[in-house]
Structures are given as C-alpha cells and as structure tokens.
Design an enzyme around this catalytic site. Structure first.
Site, PDB file in Angstrom:
ATOM      1  N   CYS A  83      33.197  47.349  33.314  1.00 19.74           N
ATOM      2  CA  CYS A  83      34.600  46.992  33.789  1.00 19.74           C
ATOM      3  C   CYS A  83      34.778  45.659  33.021  1.00 19.74           C
ATOM      4  O   CYS A  83      35.913  45.473  32.307  1.00 19.74           O
ATOM      5  CB  CYS A  83      34.771  47.022  35.148  1.00 19.74           C
ATOM      6  SG  CYS A  83      34.295  48.476  35.848  1.00 19.74           S
TER       7      CYS A  83
ATOM      8  N   HIS B 117      39.131  42.423  36.139  1.00 21.39           N
ATOM      9  CA  HIS B 117      37.936  43.000  37.121  1.00 21.39           C
ATOM     10  C   HIS B 117      38.026  41.873  38.170  1.00 21.39           C
ATOM     11  O   HIS B 117      38.116  40.710  38.137  1.00 21.39           O
ATOM     12  CB  HIS B 117      36.758  42.638  36.456  1.00 21.39           C
ATOM     13  CG  HIS B 117      35.591  43.311  37.286  1.00 21.39           C
ATOM     14  ND1 HIS B 117      35.161  44.402  37.772  1.00 21.39           N
ATOM     15  CD2 HIS B 117      34.484  42.444  38.027  1.00 21.39           C
ATOM     16  CE1 HIS B 117      34.266  44.531  38.312  1.00 21.39           C
ATOM     17  NE2 HIS B 117      33.799  43.176  38.587  1.00 21.39           N
TER      18      HIS B 117
END
Length: 484
Positions: free
Chosen positions: A68, A122
C-alpha cells in the site's frame, strides 16, 4: 443587434468549453483485475463494468511496489520508489521529499478544491492529516463506529484474546480474516465513505468550483468482512482453489514470504500452509468484498450523474497493487509476480470518443499524475517520472512503452531487494542483498505460462533473453519510453 447576440453566444460557448475539468479519483485497496469487465465472468462487478463501458480499460497496468504505502507514495508524488525512498509501510514520503508537490496538491495550487475521503494516502498515526499539504480541508478517513466484525463468534473470539495474560496475547487482537454478517451495508466503513462522498459531491456542486475528489475504498483489503448478501453472490460450491497453488519451479527463496499479513488475523496458524478450507473461505470472502465495494462505487457515480457533474469530470479508477489468493503458493501481496503487480485501471473522460475500448499497452500507476495533469490542461511539473498516456486515451492501439517496472524490498534476515521488468512477453526479476550480492533471478514466459508456474531463467535457450532483459532492467524506465 443580431451580430451582438451571436457574439455573446460564441463567447458563452467558449467560456463553457474552457471550464476546468473535475477529477473523481477512486483508489481501491488490494484489488486485483479479477472483474467481469476484465473477462472474469464469475465476478459480480456491475458498477465497475458500467464504468469500463463508458471509459477505457487498461489490460496491462502495473504498480511500482506491491504494497500500500510505497505504491500510493509513488502515484501521489508522481515519482518512482527509488526517488520517494518509500519501500514499506513503516516509512513515509514527506520526510524524504519535504518539498514535493503531490498530485492533489498540484490541483489545489491551481485553484481546485482538493479533498480526501477514505484511504488515499496510506494512513498512519505517525503521519497525521493524511499529508495536509495535499488537501484543501483535513482528510476524512471513515465514519463511526469504525468496525469490521459483527457476529457473536467474532466478538467472542476477540473478547477471549483480551482475557489472556498480556504475554500470551498476539500483537493484533483480531478475529478471523473473513466474516459474513447479517448487517446492512451502512455498518461498514466503505459504505460510510460512499455516503460521505455523496454528501461531498452535493456540496461541491453547490460551491461551483472545480474539484479533485479522492475517494478511497478499503475493501477488498483484509479482513474479508461484509454483509451476507454479498457472500450469497458466490455460492460455496462455486469456489475453486487457485489452479497454480504451488511455488513456481526454479524460483529463488527471496521471491516469497510466509503470508505474514494473513497470519496476523485470528484462527490463522502461525506457520505452515493455509488449509484448503481456509483458502476456500478466503477466496469467497475476497470476492464478496469486491462486490460490496462495487455497490458503494455505484452509489458515488450515480450521484455524480444525478448532479449533472459527470459531463465535466474525469473518473480514474485504480487498484493500488495486485493480490494473491493462493496463486504461486502465496496469499496477499508483497511480491514481484504478475499477480502481485498487475492492477485494474479504468479512465473515463468527458466526451470520450474511445469510450468502451480497451488498451493492451503497458502502463504504470506512476503515469497517473502526468495523465491527469494533461487531461485537465494544467502545467506539467518537472519532477515527474511517469509518462502521460493521454495519447492512448485517443488511440488505444498506439505503440507505447516497451516495459513496466516494479520492485519490492523483502525485509528479513538478511533483507533482499527484488527488481522486476515486465515486457510484452516476459517478466524478468533480479534479487540482491543490500550489498548488491546476487540472490537469484526469475524469468517467466507470460505468453505460454501466464500463471508463472515455472521460471525458465536457467534454460540455455533463454540466455539471450536474460542478457537483454538484465540490460534493460539496469538501464531503467527512461529507456522504455515511447517514441515521441
């Protein structure tokens, strides 16, 4: 008098045509291109399919890192991982690039209202505000209460974990990695994100200013938890385990991990193989969560249409990296395999003449920044390391890049760096330790072995291919750019 009216009409049309183009930037966590519009007919993804029919679907789009934070840092900065310095989920972009102008920040600097709902960057408590420089208002993460598990079995499981002595508790107090609950959509974070997006679109319509709206859906990220009705779309007896569930032959050890993300959830053993029964539930739960997310996406785009904003809004739908559901002997992401790096990507622009078409061109997520900048007629920042694929939106068969590049830092003792180049036919990967000592290579024939069941790097017949791809991998992304 007639001449004056005609002049006023021409000016009105000119002003209308010059109106800034809005951006609806939809990021989805852990979504692989296992969707009906990608030819996977068992998937129920009607809203994504509808978007693909009104835009262009990219069949061969790749992330720069299959996890991510590094992937999103690359997309949002418009630079590659070696530039961001972000190779895992524990280190962040801004300390390494304090002055970088991110994609949403670039739009904000050019008069747009720039907003973040759900997961765009993130999220981390160590990076408060989801990069505040990027947004016109503080980022909105999710509604309340923020829950993933609802059934009595799941809640009792966590309750029992909490009752254990501190030294016996796992690091993460989590229930099983999947759950079907008798709950409405609105109980889950992604439905709350969709509701917030609908509310925000109405406000943006009233404000009348151009906008860059990031909407980040979390599912199908673990845990695979969603309402029972989405599980019912995939009957238990319809689920088949991965056909290529073994590690590829001849692949080096650094290419793999022990499914450690999955093992952070309850009921998953700390070591050993994932049982067929658990794999079955993981696959079913993943698919159910894709359909749940698809329903939330549909609500947002329907509202965009209802408000009359669609005709002046570019929609970008992308997954931040690929995902394994048992393929290559692996679950989750964090690999340089095709299943780890290939992503869904759909772009729909106002008045698109190529709507419903598909492109087989090699494109990369780092290309999104320059592409959106060009679509919206903004100046192109000089720091970007991607390539605008606007020419492909006009002609999907146009000759394009000859390679896409991905990499992964395999932490451990010792750590290894893997770098991968994907060409039209081949995927070639090199692994090194941090002193640059070779730790293995991989070569997969994507034409004849798209499941990557066997590395053919040591086949003497492929020696010229290995030599060529090693050279191109070393030369890097600039050598793969399309001819001007």
């Amino acid at each position: 008098m007639m001449k004056s009216l005609l002049l006023c009409s021409i000016l009105a049309v000119t002003v209308a045509s010059a109106a800034p183009t809005n951006v609806l930037f939809i990021a989805v966590d852990d979504l692989r291109p296992e969707l009906n519009c990608y030819g996977v007919t068992h998937m129920k993804s009607p809203n994504i399919d509808k978007l693909a029919a009104s835009g262009m679907l990219f069949e061969r789009a790749y992330c720069q890192v299959a996890v991510c934070n590094p992937s999103r840092s690359s997309v949002l900065s418009g630079t590659r991982p070696d530039t961001t310095g972000v190779l895992d989920n524990q280190h962040f972009m801004r300390p390494n690039m304090p002055n970088v102008v991110t994609l949403p920040q670039h739009f904000k600097n050019n008069g747009y209202t720039s907003l973040s709902l759900g997961k765009i960057f993130h999220h981390s408590e160590r990076e408060p505000g989801d990069d505040p420089q990027s947004w016109s208002q503080p980022a909105w993460y999710h509604g309340e209460p923020y829950r993933h598990w609802f059934t009595k079995d799941s809640l009792d499981y966590v309750k029992n974990l909490k009752a254990l002595p501190k030294d016996k508790q796992p690091k993460q107090l989590r229930a099983a990695p999947f759950e079907a609950a008798d709950e409405p959509d609105a109980s889950y974070p992604d439905a709350q994100t969709a509701e917030k997006a609908i509310e925000t679109l109405r406000q943006l319509k009233a404000d009348g200013k151009p906008f860059f709206l990031g909407v980040g859906f979390v599912k199908p990220h673990l845990p695979f938890t969603c309402p029972q009705k989405y599980w019912d779309l995939y009957p238990e007896d319809s689920i088949q385990l991965a056909a290529n569930s073994k590690r590829p032959e001849n692949a080096p050890d650094p290419a793999f991990h022990n499914n450690y993300e999955l093992r952070s959830y309850g009921t998953v053993p700390e070591n050993g193989k994932v049982t067929p029964k658990m794999a079955h539930n993981l696959i079913r739960g993943y698919r159910a969560c894709v359909s749940f997310m698809d329903a939330q996406l549909g609500r947002v785009i329907d509202e965009l249409d209802k408000l009359g904003l669609r005709e002046n809004t570019v929609i970008v739908f992308w997954g931040d990296h690929g995902y394994h559901l048992g393929e290559n002997g692996t679950f989750t992401k964090m690999t340089n395999f095709e299943f780890g790096t290939r992503v869904p990507l759909i772009v729909s622009t106002p008045g698109m003449k190529t709507a419903g078409q598909r492109s087989k061109a090699l494109v990369e997520l780092v290309d999104l920044y320059p592409t959106l900048t060009e679509v919206c007629s903004l100046p192109l920042p000089k720091h970007l390391e991607g390539t605008s694929f606007v020419p492909l939106l006009e002609n999907p068969t146009k000759p394009w890049k000859n390679a896409a590049f991905s990499q992964y830092l395999r932490t451990g003792k010792p750590p290894y760096t893997g770098r991968s180049i994907r060409t039209e036919r081949w995927r070639y990967t090199e692994w090194h330790d941090l002193q640059n000592k070779p730790a293995g290579i991989e070569l997969y024939d994507e034409l004849n072995d798209p499941q990557e069941t066997k590395s053919v790097a040591t086949d003497p017949a492929n020696a010229p291919t290995v030599t060529d791809l090693a050279k191109r991998l070393k030369e890097g992304w600039k050598s793969a750019l399309p001819a001007k």
